[in-house]
Design a protein around this motif. Structure first.
Motif, PDB file in Angstrom:
ATOM      1  N   HIS A 238       0.839  -1.199   0.000  1.00  0.00           N
ATOM      2  CA  HIS A 238       0.000   0.000   0.000  1.00  0.00           C
ATOM      3  C   HIS A 238       0.871   1.245   0.000  1.00  0.00           C
ATOM      4  O   HIS A 238       0.373   2.365   0.002  1.00  0.00           O
ATOM      5  N   ASP A 239       2.194   1.049  -0.003  1.00  0.00           N
ATOM      6  CA  ASP A 239       3.160   2.128   0.081  1.00  0.00           C
ATOM      7  C   ASP A 239       3.650   2.501  -1.318  1.00  0.00           C
ATOM      8  O   ASP A 239       4.436   1.787  -1.932  1.00  0.00           O
ATOM      9  N   LEU A 240       3.181   3.638  -1.823  1.00  0.00           N
ATOM     10  CA  LEU A 240       3.588   4.052  -3.164  1.00  0.00           C
ATOM     11  C   LEU A 240       5.072   4.380  -3.238  1.00  0.00           C
ATOM     12  O   LEU A 240       5.677   4.299  -4.305  1.00  0.00           O
ATOM     13  N   GLY A 241       5.670   4.746  -2.109  1.00  0.00           N
ATOM     14  CA  GLY A 241       7.100   5.016  -2.095  1.00  0.00           C
ATOM     15  C   GLY A 241       7.908   3.779  -2.421  1.00  0.00           C
ATOM     16  O   GLY A 241       8.956   3.865  -3.071  1.00  0.00           O
ATOM     17  N   VAL A 242       7.437   2.613  -1.984  1.00  0.00           N
ATOM     18  CA  VAL A 242       8.131   1.353  -2.266  1.00  0.00           C
ATOM     19  C   VAL A 242       8.074   1.027  -3.753  1.00  0.00           C
ATOM     20  O   VAL A 242       9.088   0.723  -4.383  1.00  0.00           O
ATOM     21  N   VAL A 243       6.881   1.112  -4.345  1.00  0.00           N
ATOM     22  CA  VAL A 243       6.758   0.747  -5.754  1.00  0.00           C
ATOM     23  C   VAL A 243       7.413   1.785  -6.662  1.00  0.00           C
ATOM     24  O   VAL A 243       7.860   1.464  -7.763  1.00  0.00           O
ATOM     25  N   ALA A 244       7.484   3.039  -6.202  1.00  0.00           N
ATOM     26  CA  ALA A 244       8.158   4.065  -7.004  1.00  0.00           C
ATOM     27  C   ALA A 244       9.620   3.713  -7.206  1.00  0.00           C
ATOM     28  O   ALA A 244      10.216   4.008  -8.245  1.00  0.00           O
TER      29      ALA A 244
END
Length: 365
Positions: A238-244
């Motif tokens: 749910h962490d967009l920072g990780v997938v970015a």
């Protein structure tokens, strides 16, 4: 990932027939429903995507959107025993390297699990058995798929613990899960998942409950091991920072369905769905000074038993009244191509979405 399946259908749209795809992993119109006393829980309701070796797909969305259910469906881990006497209802197709998993015998899928595909679970403390040492659990995962003795398997376990950065692996191989820190337990889980060099690795919230320094180390480790083994990776978070940082492609889920999919570059810089806008607006930024509070997505995720009519996101969408004739509340939008390999499920026109993003949303992020 590819834009077209072998059948010629656009990725993101359900395909028909059972022809083997050209992609390494292809999920076609996957549905995972759970019968309950209150009704049918449609956890995943028609999900399609492809993934190639060496590529990373990020699946994002709020809790309850169907991310983890999708991963367990790919691994064949939805069994009646998990949910009492009621067996989950699975339909669609999951093709892994030319093998269709949903129709395959359970024994065949079990042979593939751990060897061809593996998973890093969200909570290593509950996923690891407390009564057995870390080394014993890794050697068991190795010996299931290789006819070797305990000595050879133990050597392999020590090698993997060393590869994932566990200090003194020849000694820590005999330690128990409770003797490891959270970051070390997650590294041990990664060692177990990669011990058979799987071609598909699913990481379900791999950095949850870890401090930011350890998070970065774990993500670097997954990236380095992916380069070494050439694995396809599904990163669920749910962490967009990780997938970015990790993903080549993004799939945004809401209410058990895909609402947007495309390259990470396109989804982050030219998002085409109001729910994606909401996720981006609620993500903190460290590259510039914040002058305003983060804007959360209003409301709560929908019930997967009684989804809202029309677009499932319409009760929370600030732009639900933009399309005419109240269509957002009466008709469910289909996933359609809005750019090369970029798909969105929204009733607003491409021009309307682009204007809102450019003039109203992007300047605030």
């Amino acid at each position: 990932m590819t834009e077209l399946s072998k059948s010629g259908a656009a990725v993101g749209e359900p395909t028909t027939g059972s022809a083997a795809p050209s992609a390494f992993l292809e999920v076609r119109d996957l549905k995972v429903h759970f019968p309950t006393d209150d009704g049918l829980v449609k956890s995943v309701d028609g999900l399609s995507f492809t993934l190639e070796k060496g590529r990373t797909l990020g699946i994002v969305g709020e809790s309850g959107s169907g991310k983890s259910v999708t991963s367990l469906g790919i691994l064949g881990l939805h069994t009646a025993g998990q949910y009492g006497r009621r067996k989950p209802q699975l339909s669609g197709e999951i093709w892994l390297n030319g093998t269709e998993l949903l129709s395959a015998p359970a024994d065949e899928v079990r042979k593939l699990r751990g060897r061809e595909m593996a998973m890093i679970f969200q909570d290593p403390l509950s996923a690891l058995h407390p009564y057995y040492s870390i080394g014993k659990q890794i050697t068991e995962a190795y010996r299931v798929h290789h006819d070797v003795d305990k000595k050879v398997a133990r050597k392999r376990a020590i090698e993997m613990l060393d590869r994932v950065g566990i200090p003194q692996p020849d000694k820590r191989v005999d330690s128990y899960p409770h003797e490891f820190s959270g970051g070390m337990r997650q590294r041990a889980m990664i060692a177990m998942a990669l011990v058979n060099n799987p071609e598909l690795l699913i990481a379900d919230e791999p950095t949850t409950a870890l401090d930011v320094t350890v998070q970065a180390q774990i993500l670097d480790l997954i990236r380095d091991l992916q380069k070494e083994f050439g694995s396809a990776v599904i990163m669920i978070t749910h962490d967009l920072g990780v997938v970015a940082e990790m993903a080549d492609e993004l799939l945004v889920m809401y209410g058990g369905r895909c609402v947007e999919r495309g390259s990470a570059q396109e989804v982050f810089y030219e998002p085409q769905h109001p729910y994606t806008w909401g996720l981006l607006g609620s993500m903190p930024r460290i590259d510039r000074e914040e002058t305003e509070r983060l804007v959360p997505v209003k409301g709560s995720p929908p019930s997967l038993i009684n989804l809202p009519s029309g677009c499932a996101f319409n009760p929370r969408c600030p732009y639900a009244d933009v399309p005419k004739d109240n269509i957002t509340r009466t008709e469910r939008p289909e996933l359609t191509e809005v750019g090369s390999g970029h798909f969105s499920a929204c009733h607003m026109s491409r021009e309307e979405r682009t204007r809102i993003w450019t003039e109203e949303i992007a300047p605030k992020l």
